[in-house]
Design an enzyme around this catalytic site. Structure first.
Site, mmCIF file in Angstrom:
data_model
loop_
_atom_site.group_PDB
_atom_site.id
_atom_site.type_symbol
_atom_site.label_atom_id
_atom_site.label_comp_id
_atom_site.label_asym_id
_atom_site.label_seq_id
_atom_site.Cartn_x
_atom_site.Cartn_y
_atom_site.Cartn_z
ATOM 1 N N LYS A 167 1.571 -20.448 48.385
ATOM 2 C CA LYS A 167 2.277 -21.061 47.274
ATOM 3 C C LYS A 167 3.777 -20.779 47.433
ATOM 4 C CE LYS A 167 1.711 -21.716 42.294
ATOM 5 N NZ LYS A 167 0.919 -21.342 41.101
ATOM 6 N N GLU B 107 -12.182 -21.937 30.267
ATOM 7 C CA GLU B 107 -11.946 -21.818 28.832
ATOM 8 C C GLU B 107 -13.239 -21.666 28.032
ATOM 9 O OE1 GLU B 107 -8.487 -23.832 30.723
ATOM 10 O OE2 GLU B 107 -10.645 -24.179 30.772
ATOM 11 N N ARG C 207 -11.426 -27.970 25.821
ATOM 12 C CA ARG C 207 -12.517 -27.851 26.779
ATOM 13 C C ARG C 207 -13.578 -26.852 26.324
ATOM 14 N NH1 ARG C 207 -9.597 -27.272 32.539
ATOM 15 N NH2 ARG C 207 -11.248 -28.659 33.178
#
Length: 635
Positions: free
Chosen positions: A289, A377, A405
């Protein structure tokens, strides 16, 4: 915008067709220019930085090897897709990315035919791509290739596993690319992270297996049914020989990798080799990243979305916040630590957002008292419900749009049995440049019908602290606290922790001509509008802070209904079914029929842009509230 001299190849690429006309040996230079373009643009127009730098080579390889847009690329975690946008006809408009009326912050099918699916939230790419692959087969489009790109911690999401499970048993030729960079926004966590860290397969072995399968096909010895049987036998034999289990191949999904995700030549080679293979397959690549920009490589979390920075020195240009009110998330984080030190039953839970919601403050100070469960979640809510069942008091912090969600989990695993879980909804209301996938628009409306919930929103930082203190007191049951992104209004935010009476609002200001009822920090904006009305001598306005959407303060509403013929309600959430609807319904049920003007978010998805501009578009900035008050006074 300027045509940078260093973009010699990139400036010639107006579509992937132009990219595919280049020689393979030119691709590394395209990658270098694309990476520099992202750095140049984001240094002055902030956005998601590290993730897009990490997939530059993958992006180039995908559009070089596949016939996009006929072939489908489904991105997961759309903040990886800046390079994709630049290569697909949006290079010269990329300077408008995330700006009002500019390019969308994430891939959007409404913006480009190359953006095959909405991907603001994580973990949906495999399911969506599998649907596309199955549909293509059904329609006889045998040449259409479908690729799902999943990464940035999204493989920990339950939907990704549901997609894998279905892909393993449904006829398809889907290619899944797992971009493994060991990161979400913070470091990835959990067993899948550790599993991928150690998973490896010989490149030579994969090549041998591919050649053998091709030869068996030519000899007519490898039907689909035989292929599945041989694959199962092959996977079992390999597990014995290398003493390593492969979860993907255990599900009959052919596994390739891991390979270097920053070697564009190698990526194009392996993609060409495997894209025509029958059956589901997964290519595992390792990336870094922030690749190509050292500060981002060394501090990936900080450089996920760093704001403006000096591209030469790597120094982030941060505004001086001395004397400014704190971020709501930091008030939450500091207060949670304070409460946890007083009450050893308090536990923190967050799905991959410890830095984003400031739960890292508790994690750093009291290790073992907070859990990052990864991008999951629904699990975060049910996990919290399980702890509450055993007497703990979880503070489960989930961004408002991501809480969508976990809706069933809140009902089934928390509300039905009145579990004492404190659901803290960060980023409630309009969030700005991340746009419609991230606006916390619906939580008031979707939580309001659920029995047993207490739903509150603080007017300011003091109220947030008091509500958090109240929420952890005994016998409260499930308690929802929602607050916005950004700063509050108080610099002296460290007030004493005191309880408020659940279900009781307050009158902030007397008035005689019209009543304004607000919920949450938007009340401060309404107060500005009220002051202007009165300073101009246009009316006497009362202001009530409802504080709780559920239970409603019926005594307060009875008072308003008796005293006022005109009412304006203001909320930073959808108008349909929200706080204004609750007020209207209650007063109607009491036979009280004043003129009620409800202000909130409209019945459409609100675009991206600066929060102030979006408030104005929706009519809930100070000017919009002022106009609504004046219009209602004249009714």
């Amino acid at each position: 915008m300027e045509q940078h001299a260093s973009y010699e190849l990139l400036n010639q690429i107006d579509s992937p067709d132009d990219l595919r006309r280049l020689m393979p040996e030119q691709l590394p230079e395209v990658c270098a220019e694309l990476r520099q373009k992202i750095i140049d643009e984001l240094s002055k127009n902030p956005g998601h930085f590290g993730s897009s730098l990490g997939v530059v080579e993958l992006t180039v390889a995908l559009h070089y090897c596949f016939n996009t847009p006929y072939d489908r690329i489904v991105w997961d975690v759309g903040h990886q897709a800046y390079g994709h946008k630049i290569l697909t006809g949006r290079r010269d408009r990329f300077c408008t990315n995330r700006k009002l009326n500019g390019l969308c912050p994430f891939p959007s099918p409404e913006e480009s035919e190359y953006d095959t699916f909405t991907c603001g939230h994580a973990s949906n790419s495999i399911s969506a791509a599998l649907g596309m692959a199955v549909a293509a087969a059904y329609k006889g489009e045998s040449q259409r290739q479908v690729v799902a790109v999943i990464g940035d911690g999204a493989m920990s999401g339950g939907l990704a596993f549901e997609g894998l499970n279905n892909a393993s048993s449904t006829p398809n030729n889907l290619l899944i690319i797992l971009n493994d960079n060991n990161m979400a926004i913070d470091r990835s966590v959990g067993g899948m992270k550790q599993y991928l860290l150690h998973l490896q397969t010989s490149e030579g072995y994969n090549r041998l297996r591919y050649c053998l399968s091709q030869r068996l096909h030519q000899w007519g010895l490898l039907s689909d049914e035989r292929r599945k049987s041989i694959l199962r036998f092959n996977n079992s034999l390999k597990s014995v020989l290398v003493q390593q289990q492969n979860i993907f191949e255990g599900m009959n999904i052919r596994y390739f990798g891991p390979v270097d995700g920053h070697d564009v030549m190698a990526l194009t080679k392996v993609l060409h080799e495997i894209k025509g293979m029958k059956g589901p397959k997964l290519l595992h690549i390792h990336t870094t990243k922030g690749k190509g920009f050292r500060p981002a490589e060394e501090a990936a979390t900080l450089w996920h979305a760093p704001g403006i920075f000096d591209k030469e020195t790597g120094k982030r240009i941060v505004s001086d916040t001395t004397g400014m009110p704190p971020l709501f998330q930091d008030v939450f984080g500091q207060t949670l630590l304070e409460l946890a030190r007083q009450n050893d039953k308090i536990i923190g839970v967050t799905p991959a957002m410890p830095t984003g919601c400031s739960m890292n403050i508790l994690m750093n100070q009291l290790p073992g008292r907070a859990f990052d469960v990864g991008i999951a979640e629904g699990h975060a809510v049910t996990f919290s419900g399980g702890m509450a069942k055993e007497g703990m008091i979880p503070f489960c912090n989930i961004y408002s749009s991501f809480m969508q969600r976990a809706y069933d989990n809140v009902i089934h695993d928390v509300a039905i049995h009145r579990q004492h879980v404190v659901l803290c909804l960060d980023r409630a209301g309009l969030v700005g440049e991340d746009g419609p996938t991230h606006h916390g628009a619906f939580d008031l409306a979707y939580f309001r019908p659920i029995p047993h919930l207490t739903i509150a929103s603080p007017y300011d930082e003091h109220e947030l602290r008091r509500l958090m203190y109240t929420a952890q007191l005994p016998d409260q049951g499930p308690f929802v606290i929602r607050y916005p992104r950004g700063r509050g209004v108080l610099t002296d935010w460290q007030c004493p922790l005191e309880a408020v009476e659940v279900g009781k609002g307050r009158r902030l200001k007397e008035g005689s001509d019209l009543a304004v009822i607000t919920l949450g920090p938007i009340g401060n904006t309404a107060a500005q509008a009220i002051r202007r009305v009165e300073e101009e001598g246009k009316g006497s306005i009362a202001h009530y802070d409802l504080r709780f959407l559920k239970p409603l303060d019926t005594a307060l509403l009875d008072e308003v209904g008796r005293r006022f013929r005109r009412i304006v309600t203001v909320e930073d959430g959808v108008r349909l079914g929200g706080m204004g609807s609750a007020v209207l319904e209650y007063l109607s049920d009491q036979g009280c029929l004043p003129v009620i003007r409800r202000l909130g978010l409209p019945d459409r998805f609100v675009q991206h842009g600066p929060v102030g501009d979006l408030y104005a578009l929706c009519g809930i900035d100070a000017e919009g509230i002022y106009r609504a008050i004046i219009e209602t006074l004249n009714v």
